[in-house]
Design a protein around this motif. Structure first.
Motif, PDB file in Angstrom:
ATOM      1  N   HIS A  65      36.263  57.758  29.964  1.00  0.00           N
ATOM      2  CA  HIS A  65      37.691  57.613  28.962  1.00  0.00           C
ATOM      3  C   HIS A  65      38.332  56.605  30.248  1.00  0.00           C
ATOM      4  O   HIS A  65      38.317  55.512  29.351  1.00  0.00           O
ATOM      5  CB  HIS A  65      38.190  59.405  28.740  1.00  0.00           C
ATOM      6  N   ASP A  66      38.564  57.084  31.159  1.00  0.00           N
ATOM      7  CA  ASP A  66      39.204  56.702  32.239  1.00  0.00           C
ATOM      8  C   ASP A  66      38.099  54.605  32.202  1.00  0.00           C
ATOM      9  O   ASP A  66      39.044  53.715  32.667  1.00  0.00           O
ATOM     10  CB  ASP A  66      39.896  56.764  33.255  1.00  0.00           C
ATOM     11  N   VAL A  67      37.250  54.758  32.211  1.00  0.00           N
ATOM     12  CA  VAL A  67      36.601  54.317  33.318  1.00  0.00           C
ATOM     13  C   VAL A  67      36.069  52.677  31.693  1.00  0.00           C
ATOM     14  O   VAL A  67      36.469  51.158  31.910  1.00  0.00           O
ATOM     15  CB  VAL A  67      35.082  54.255  33.701  1.00  0.00           C
ATOM     16  N   THR A  68      36.278  53.340  30.888  1.00  0.00           N
ATOM     17  CA  THR A  68      36.718  52.324  29.142  1.00  0.00           C
ATOM     18  C   THR A  68      37.743  51.806  29.180  1.00  0.00           C
ATOM     19  O   THR A  68      37.696  50.936  29.626  1.00  0.00           O
ATOM     20  CB  THR A  68      36.350  53.465  27.922  1.00  0.00           C
ATOM     21  N   GLY A  69      38.954  52.294  30.028  1.00  0.00           N
ATOM     22  CA  GLY A  69      40.077  51.198  30.189  1.00  0.00           C
ATOM     23  C   GLY A  69      40.233  50.350  31.923  1.00  0.00           C
ATOM     24  O   GLY A  69      40.096  49.316  31.149  1.00  0.00           O
ATOM     25  N   TYR A  70      39.652  50.591  32.849  1.00  0.00           N
ATOM     26  CA  TYR A  70      39.384  49.870  33.450  1.00  0.00           C
ATOM     27  C   TYR A  70      37.888  48.534  33.041  1.00  0.00           C
ATOM     28  O   TYR A  70      38.881  47.510  33.422  1.00  0.00           O
ATOM     29  CB  TYR A  70      38.819  50.408  34.845  1.00  0.00           C
ATOM     30  N   LEU A  71      36.969  48.980  32.188  1.00  0.00           N
ATOM     31  CA  LEU A  71      36.213  48.269  31.809  1.00  0.00           C
ATOM     32  C   LEU A  71      36.831  47.002  30.739  1.00  0.00           C
ATOM     33  O   LEU A  71      36.972  45.598  30.678  1.00  0.00           O
ATOM     34  CB  LEU A  71      35.325  48.285  31.177  1.00  0.00           C
ATOM     35  N   SER A  72      37.918  47.430  29.981  1.00  0.00           N
ATOM     36  CA  SER A  72      38.466  46.313  28.736  1.00  0.00           C
ATOM     37  C   SER A  72      39.501  45.910  29.818  1.00  0.00           C
ATOM     38  O   SER A  72      39.681  44.288  29.260  1.00  0.00           O
ATOM     39  CB  SER A  72      39.422  47.879  28.324  1.00  0.00           C
ATOM     40  N   ALA A  73      39.984  46.138  31.050  1.00  0.00           N
ATOM     41  CA  ALA A  73      41.198  45.031  31.699  1.00  0.00           C
ATOM     42  C   ALA A  73      40.268  43.965  31.750  1.00  0.00           C
ATOM     43  O   ALA A  73      40.809  42.975  32.924  1.00  0.00           O
ATOM     44  CB  ALA A  73      41.573  46.472  32.624  1.00  0.00           C
ATOM     45  N   ILE A  74      38.812  44.321  33.009  1.00  0.00           N
ATOM     46  CA  ILE A  74      38.202  43.680  33.130  1.00  0.00           C
ATOM     47  C   ILE A  74      37.736  43.099  32.597  1.00  0.00           C
ATOM     48  O   ILE A  74      37.731  41.479  32.427  1.00  0.00           O
ATOM     49  CB  ILE A  74      36.920  43.930  34.098  1.00  0.00           C
ATOM     50  N   LEU A  75      37.326  42.752  31.046  1.00  0.00           N
ATOM     51  CA  LEU A  75      36.506  41.958  30.221  1.00  0.00           C
ATOM     52  C   LEU A  75      37.974  40.971  29.998  1.00  0.00           C
ATOM     53  O   LEU A  75      37.683  39.966  29.902  1.00  0.00           O
ATOM     54  CB  LEU A  75      36.869  42.809  28.644  1.00  0.00           C
ATOM     55  N   GLU A  76      38.427  41.393  29.966  1.00  0.00           N
ATOM     56  CA  GLU A  76      40.459  40.385  29.582  1.00  0.00           C
ATOM     57  C   GLU A  76      40.687  39.861  30.929  1.00  0.00           C
ATOM     58  O   GLU A  76      40.796  37.971  30.465  1.00  0.00           O
ATOM     59  CB  GLU A  76      41.443  41.526  29.262  1.00  0.00           C
ATOM     60  N   ALA A  77      40.655  40.467  31.232  1.00  0.00           N
ATOM     61  CA  ALA A  77      40.842  38.589  32.895  1.00  0.00           C
ATOM     62  C   ALA A  77      39.201  38.020  33.031  1.00  0.00           C
ATOM     63  O   ALA A  77      39.232  37.293  33.610  1.00  0.00           O
ATOM     64  CB  ALA A  77      40.945  39.711  33.856  1.00  0.00           C
TER      65      ALA A  77
END
Length: 74
Positions: A17-29
């Protein structure tokens, strides 16, 4: 890999679940094509959903077994 089984601990599921948050942040950037990141996030969500579905089924099965044992002990 149809029919494969993977055992995921509660801590590992939380990490996913944490990794999905990190991926979302990377996608936004991401400024260029992030198709591979989108696919990775979709795959991760699929694994999480399968693990949670399995956990719910196991919980349900254990609850039913406990209820049947309690009914037999009466």
């Amino acid at each position: 890999m149809k029919g494969s089984s993977v055992y995921v601990t509660a801590q590992e599921l939380e990490a996913l679940h944490d990794v999905t948050g990190y991926l979302s942040a990377i996608l936004e950037a991401a400024s260029d094509d992030a198709t591979h990141l989108i696919a990775a996030k979709a795959g991760l969500h699929s694994v999480i959903e399968k693990a949670e579905k399995s956990r719910r089924a196991t919980t349900r099965r254990n609850t039913i077994k406990a209820a049947l044992r309690a009914a037999d002990n009466r």
